[in-house]
Structures are given as C-alpha cells and as structure tokens.
Design a protein around this motif. Structure first.
Motif, PDB file in Angstrom:
ATOM      1  N   ASP B 107       0.805  -1.227   0.000  1.00 41.20           N
ATOM      2  CA  ASP B 107       0.000   0.000   0.000  1.00 41.20           C
ATOM      3  C   ASP B 107       0.837   1.276   0.000  1.00 41.20           C
ATOM      4  N   ARG B 108       2.181   1.140   0.177  1.00 39.28           N
ATOM      5  CA  ARG B 108       3.027   2.342   0.055  1.00 39.28           C
ATOM      6  C   ARG B 108       2.934   2.921  -1.343  1.00 39.28           C
ATOM      7  N   VAL B 109       2.570   2.062  -2.307  1.00 36.79           N
ATOM      8  CA  VAL B 109       2.478   2.515  -3.696  1.00 36.79           C
ATOM      9  C   VAL B 109       1.504   3.687  -3.799  1.00 36.79           C
ATOM     10  N   GLY B 110       0.536   3.716  -2.891  1.00 35.00           N
ATOM     11  CA  GLY B 110      -0.446   4.792  -2.918  1.00 35.00           C
ATOM     12  C   GLY B 110       0.153   6.173  -2.704  1.00 35.00           C
ATOM     13  N   ASP B 111       1.232   6.227  -1.893  1.00 39.56           N
ATOM     14  CA  ASP B 111       1.954   7.491  -1.766  1.00 39.56           C
ATOM     15  C   ASP B 111       2.898   7.567  -2.946  1.00 39.56           C
ATOM     16  N   VAL B 112       2.313   7.947  -4.083  1.00 37.00           N
ATOM     17  CA  VAL B 112       3.012   7.766  -5.343  1.00 37.00           C
ATOM     18  C   VAL B 112       4.403   8.387  -5.328  1.00 37.00           C
ATOM     19  N   ALA B 113       4.488   9.620  -4.829  1.00 37.74           N
ATOM     20  CA  ALA B 113       5.772  10.321  -4.856  1.00 37.74           C
ATOM     21  C   ALA B 113       6.796   9.601  -3.985  1.00 37.74           C
ATOM     22  N   GLU B 114       6.379   9.229  -2.778  1.00 36.92           N
ATOM     23  CA  GLU B 114       7.296   8.530  -1.868  1.00 36.92           C
ATOM     24  C   GLU B 114       7.740   7.208  -2.464  1.00 36.92           C
ATOM     25  N   PHE B 115       6.761   6.530  -3.070  1.00 31.65           N
ATOM     26  CA  PHE B 115       7.068   5.214  -3.639  1.00 31.65           C
ATOM     27  C   PHE B 115       8.114   5.344  -4.733  1.00 31.65           C
ATOM     28  N   THR B 116       7.888   6.286  -5.646  1.00 32.65           N
ATOM     29  CA  THR B 116       8.852   6.420  -6.752  1.00 32.65           C
ATOM     30  C   THR B 116      10.214   6.863  -6.217  1.00 32.65           C
ATOM     31  N   GLU B 117      10.192   7.656  -5.165  1.00 26.87           N
ATOM     32  CA  GLU B 117      11.476   8.066  -4.589  1.00 26.87           C
ATOM     33  C   GLU B 117      12.218   6.853  -4.040  1.00 26.87           C
ATOM     34  N   ALA B 118      11.470   5.983  -3.324  1.00 21.60           N
ATOM     35  CA  ALA B 118      12.095   4.776  -2.775  1.00 21.60           C
ATOM     36  C   ALA B 118      12.609   3.901  -3.906  1.00 21.60           C
TER      37      ALA B 118
END
Lengths: 457, 218
Positions: B107-118
């Motif tokens: 569900d971290r994928v939902g925080d799109v910006a954070e996810f792509t940063e990770a």
C-alpha cells in the motif's frame, strides 16, 4: 462430557490391561508364583465365590417359593421380580470380585445409575414407588437376564469351587494332622499294611506336604482363573466395550475430519481475503494516489468503482462465514435468501414459522442446505430444486432436485464434512441418490429451542 | 529507467505500470509468476525489478525466492520487493544480498511520490525498508537502555535512517536542514555505540543489526 472422559481413560488403560492377572502369575514360573500371594487370592476367590453362588441359590429358591405362594396377593409378583434383580446384584459383586484376580476394568453392561436417573421421568413419588420403578427397570434390561442365565449354572459351579477349596486345604493339612494324631496316641493307616504309630514314621510322609501345597496352589489358581474368565466373558459383556471402542474410533476420526475441515476453511477465507479484498484495496490506494497527483475525475470515478467492488467482495465473504439474515430472521429466511442466489430455481417450503431452534442448529442446517444446493446446481444437471424445512421433535430439512442422481458421499469431501458438522449436534445426513435421480438430501437434527426473543432486538 | 514488474493480480500490475509510466519509467515486461520473472529479466536485462512476494504457482514466497535467485546471479541488479504483509525475516534475507534492495508494503504505492522516490533510491544502489518493519523493530517490548537515551527527534532520524533514507532524504522527510540531520546521525551513532558507516546501505545494516540483536531479559 463425562462419557467422553471415560472413553479416553479406557483407551489409555488398554495397553497395560493384561498386566497383573492370575494367568500371568501362573505363566511367570513356579518360584515367582508360589512365593506370591496369588495362591491365597485364588483360594479366597474360590471360597467367596462358593459362598456367594450357593447363597444366591438359596435366596433365589426362597424368593421363587414365596413368590408362588403369595402370587394371588401381588406381593408374590414383587418377590418373583426380585429373582432376576438379585441375579443382577450377584453379577455386580462378581464383577467387583474380578479385580482380585486381574486389574482390568470390569464395567457393567447396565445403564449408568446417573443416566438412568436422568431418564427417569419425574423423580417424585414415595420411596416404595421409586424402589418398585427401579426394580421394574432392572427386570426390563436384557443385561439382567444374561446375569440370571449366569447365576443359575454359577450356583452349581460354586459347589465345585468349595469342593476344590476344601480338598486342597485338606491335602495340605493331611500330613501335619497325621503327625498330630500319632503324637496324640492314635494310629494312622495309609492303605493295606501301612500303619503309622510313631512320630518318626510320619516324618517322611510329612515331606509330601510341600508337594501337596504346591499342587493345591496350582489347582486353586487354575480354577479361579477359569471361573474369572468365564465370569468376565458373560458379565462384563464385550457388547459395551466393543460399542465404546467403535464409538471412540468414530469420534476420533470425525474429530480429525472436523479439524481438517476447519483448517481448509481458514485457508479458504485467508485466500479469499488476500486475492480479493486486499488486492482490490491496494488497487484502490494506487488509483487514489494517481488521482491525487492529477486531480483527474475519471480516476476518482474509477476509485469509487473499485471501492464498491471491494465492498461487494467483502459482503460475499462475510455471508460465506456467517450470513446475518440467519441471525436476524432465522433459518427459513436464510434458506429463501440462498434460494434467490442459487443458479437453479429453488422452491422453499418453510414449516417453522415463528419457531426458532438453537442458533448452532440453524447454522449447521443452513450450511448443509447451501452445500446441497451448490451440489445440485453444479453436478446434478437438475432443472429445479425444492427445500422443505420442518420443526418438531427434530429439525428436518430436505433438499430435493430432479437431476440425474448418483451422488456419492465418498466422492467429494463436501457431504462427509456436512455429516460431521451435523453429528456434532447429534444430527445426521441421509442421502438418497439412485442413478437417474432424483437426489434427496435429508438433514435431521434433534430439536433444541433457541433463546426467546433472539433476533427481535 | 527500464523495469520488469512481477505481480499476479492484473489490477495491481496495471496500476503499477500506470504509476511508473506517469513518472517517465519504461515497463518493458509485466509478468504474473516467478518463472516468467526470471525469463523476463534474462530477456530484457532491466535496470530494476519490482516483484510481489506471493505469486503462482505455489502462492507462497515464490517472488521473494526469485528475487534472491536474481540477486545471486546478478548482484548489481536492484530489486524492490512489494508485499501484502510485513515479514521482518524477508527484509533481512534481502538486505543480506547487499545494497540496491528494497522491501515495502504494497500500500506504500499509494503514496506515489514517496514510492517512486524509494524505487529510484533502490535503483541507484540505495536501500528502502518499509517504515512498518522499522516500527516493529523499534517497538519491541524489551527496549534497550541505549535507545531510551535518544531524544524524540533522534528517534525519528533513527527510524528514517533504518528505512534506508540518505541524509538529504531524511532532511526532506522531517523538514529539517541536512546539517541538522548530520548532527543527529552522529549523536545517534555515538549513543548507540555504532561505527560511522561509509555509505548509506552499511549504515542501514548497522542500524537494523542493532535493532534486531537479541536483548537480555531483565
């Protein structure tokens, strides 16, 4: 509960049950046997058995005589009824005595006293009435007549018991007695020409005493062992033990099947949640994440659709675990709901009305119907099905379809699992499915009332 | 960058592809099971792999096994593992294969910006550990005395450090200056008796090793 515990205890004892019997003592070799208390126990068993057996014979003959003489007054009937009952009493003592000779359990074939008391309708009435009722119940029991059949020949055999005991003791005592006699000035004659008049003459004969004693010991043990074996065979009755064994096996097997079924069910729920709701929710979160970035109405609409799909999925899953309509409206309404969702047209006849059985029964019956309808829709090729629900002494539910029949309870786990679930509540499942149909699944559960007012709140 | 995605749910695979495309990444293959993942990696030689843990055929931890196998074959291939559940041992197994790995809840994928940063951090040879893993390690009931010596801010920095963030990333996440982060990190490492680590991944390993080490019962 208590009967379960008893079953378990019996099973645990079984492996050591043969240890420590008079037969084993005999098989253990002469030094061990003769040095032990077993010969004395056997002697005690024979003497007591003889006294008991003969004593019962006199009692029974007395009762029969009194009974015949007093027959017109009615007391005679009671006296006659006491004859089989007294045999049952003797049998009870005999069972208890069995433990002198081996340690195995000797359970009575009669119904337990506690069970009997429970079965007895209204424990009221004065003591005499209660005693009469107990007497009548004893007389009706088949086990009592088996015991009477044992007591009569046993009385004859008990004469043999006493005879052997006395002869054995006599043999052992004979030479010391001879010595005593000779010392006292009399003479002892052992057949033609062997006349003993002095103590010195008797002493060599005295050497025979240990031989006689050993012989007597073996004689006592063998006879007592044989009598005990006979008593066990007739009175302990393999009926009950076998029945308990069979029940234990079945209980163990069905418990294992239930545990398996629960495990399978848990896995199914876990998988349903994982593949369904969880994935959809994750997808929803992704869509919302994208929507947040782009503020795109199309994405928001998609998110809403996904949320609805999750809800529908969860609803189906919850219904599979426990349908709320069953709790709220009862079995009839829940079966109606099942019928509406079924792939087949289903006619429901609800004969329960406002009556509601205990919730556990409703749940067991509901899932049985669900399974039966699923089977009918999937495998039978039926064009319609009918469900009939009835109450009374039993809760019966019948699911009938017009399919091709030939349903095999061993084929799938479904029906066996259902039968197990019903068995938990003392119910059963009957399946009639001749080739060519129709298939009738009949569920019978002993009725227990549900709590008053449940579901109306 | 060019990615291979392994995820058995079509819904999630599409969603992931969409998000990654939105950030200018190219998904050269989206597959639904572990064997297909191994094949796709051999065929496309991607810059980074994103994979689910539970996948057909066994629906157990096939995705994680495939990831470990890929790491053994190509130690330089960055892999981000997504999971429905947090399993600390999975994170540990992945971390043991070196840097350029990530382990995140789906569900971290939902925080799109954070996810792509990770994801980008992992692709660049960094580390991404799910905050939930860190939270659990920090919340273990027998907390060592050393941890209690940390200030609340230092604990936040420690958690962010354990997630695999660089000093710059920590500064952004906590909205403090990078110089302040450097100061906090030095203080934390001293208080916990940890050696200063040459790169971010070693630093993560040191912190996680510290959090995971068995503690004496008092």
């Amino acid at each position: 509960m208590s009967s379960d515990t008893r079953v378990a205890t019996r099973a645990a004892e079984a492996p050591v049950a043969d240890a420590g019997s008079v037969w084993q003592a005999l098989a253990g070799g002469p030094t061990g046997f003769l040095g032990s208390l077993w010969p004395l126990r056997a002697l005690g068993y024979l003497l007591a058995g003889g006294v008991l057996g003969l004593g019962w014979l006199f009692l029974a003959v007395g009762l029969v005589l009194v009974g015949i003489v007093l027959l017109p007054t009615g007391i005679g009937v009671v006296a006659l009824l006491c004859v089989p009952a007294s045999a049952a009493g003797l049998a009870g003592l005999e069972r208890r005595r069995l433990r002198w000779l081996d340690r195995r359990d000797a359970p009575s074939p009669h119904q337990d006293a506690s069970e009997a008391a429970r079965d007895e309708p209204g424990a009221g009435g004065n003591a005499a009435r209660r005693a009469l009722r107990r007497l009548w119940r004893r007389t009706k029991s088949p086990a009592t007549w088996v015991e009477l059949g044992f007591a009569v020949p046993n009385a004859v055999l008990s004469v043999l018991d006493l005879l052997v005991a006395v002869v054995g003791l006599g043999l052992v005592a004979s030479q010391p007695f001879a010595l005593f006699t000779v010392v006292g000035g009399d003479q002892v004659m052992y057949g033609e020409g062997i006349v003993l008049t002095e103590a010195a003459q008797v002493l060599p004969w005295l050497l025979l005493t240990p031989v006689f004693a050993a012989l007597a010991c073996y004689l006592f043990a063998a006879l007592a062992g044989a009598r005990a074996t006979l008593a066990r065979a007739v009175l302990v009755g393999p009926r009950r033990e076998k029945e308990l064994d069979a029940r234990l096996t079945e209980v163990t097997a069905s418990r294992a099947r239930l545990a398996d079924a629960f495990e399978v069910e848990r896995r199914r729920i876990e998988r349903d949640l994982h593949d369904g709701a969880q994935q959809r929710l994750t997808g929803l979160i992704m869509t919302l994440g994208l929507a947040k970035l782009d503020a795109d109405p199309a994405l928001v609409a998609r998110a809403q659709d996904e949320a609805r799909a999750v809800l529908a999925e969860l609803r189906d899953l919850v219904r599979g675990i426990h349908p709320s309509v069953l709790t709220d409206r009862g079995l009839g309404a829940a079966v109606e709901a099942l019928a509406e969702r079924s792939a087949l047209p289903v006619r429901v006849a609800d004969g329960l009305g406002a009556r509601r059985p205990a919730e556990a029964l409703e749940v067991a019956a509901y899932f049985a119907v669900a399974e039966a309808l699923t089977n009918a829709a999937k495998h039978s090729g039926a064009s319609y099905a009918a469900v009939t629900v009835r109450g009374g002494e039993e809760l019966t539910v019948e699911v009938r379809d017009d399919g091709r029949g030939g349903a095999d309870p061993d084929g799938g786990t479904g029906l066996t699992g259902l039968a197990d679930r019903l068995a938990v509540h003392g119910g059963r499942l009957r399946l009639s499915s001749p080739p060519g149909g129709p298939t009738v699944v009949r569920i019978e559960l002993p009725w227990t009332d549900g709590q008053d007012g449940r579901g109306t709140a | 960058m060019r990615l291979v995605i392994a995820e058995d749910s079509v819904l999630l695979r599409e969603g992931l592809s969409q998000i990654l495309a939105r950030f200018g990444h190219e998904v050269c293959a989206g597959v639904g099971d572990a064997p297909a993942l191994l094949e796709a990696v051999a065929e496309h030689a991607p810059d980074c792999v994103v994979t689910d843990v539970r996948m057909p055929p066994g629906l157990r931890d096939e995705g994680l096994r495939a990831a470990l196998q890929l790491r053994a074959e190509r130690p330089a291939l960055p892999i981000l593992v997504l999971s429905q559940y947090v399993e600390n041992s999975y994170a540990a197994e992945l971390l043991a294969t070196g840097d350029g790995v990530g382990y995140l809840l789906k569900d971290r994928v939902g925080d799109v910006a954070e996810f792509t940063e990770a994801l980008e951090r992992v692709a660049a040879g960094g580390t991404a550990i799910d905050p939930e893993v860190v939270r659990r390690l920090l919340a273990r009931d027998r907390e060592p005395a050393e941890l209690r010596r940390l200030t609340p801010r230092e604990r936040e920095v420690l958690a962010a450090m354990a997630e695999g963030r660089s000093n710059g990333g920590i500064a952004r996440a906590l909205v403090i200056s990078e110089a302040a982060v450097v100061k906090h990190v030095r203080s934390i490492l001293t208080k916990l008796d940890l050696p200063p680590a040459p790169d971010d991944h070693r630093r993560v390993l040191a912190v996680l090793a510290y959090l995971r080490r068995p503690r004496a019962v008092r």
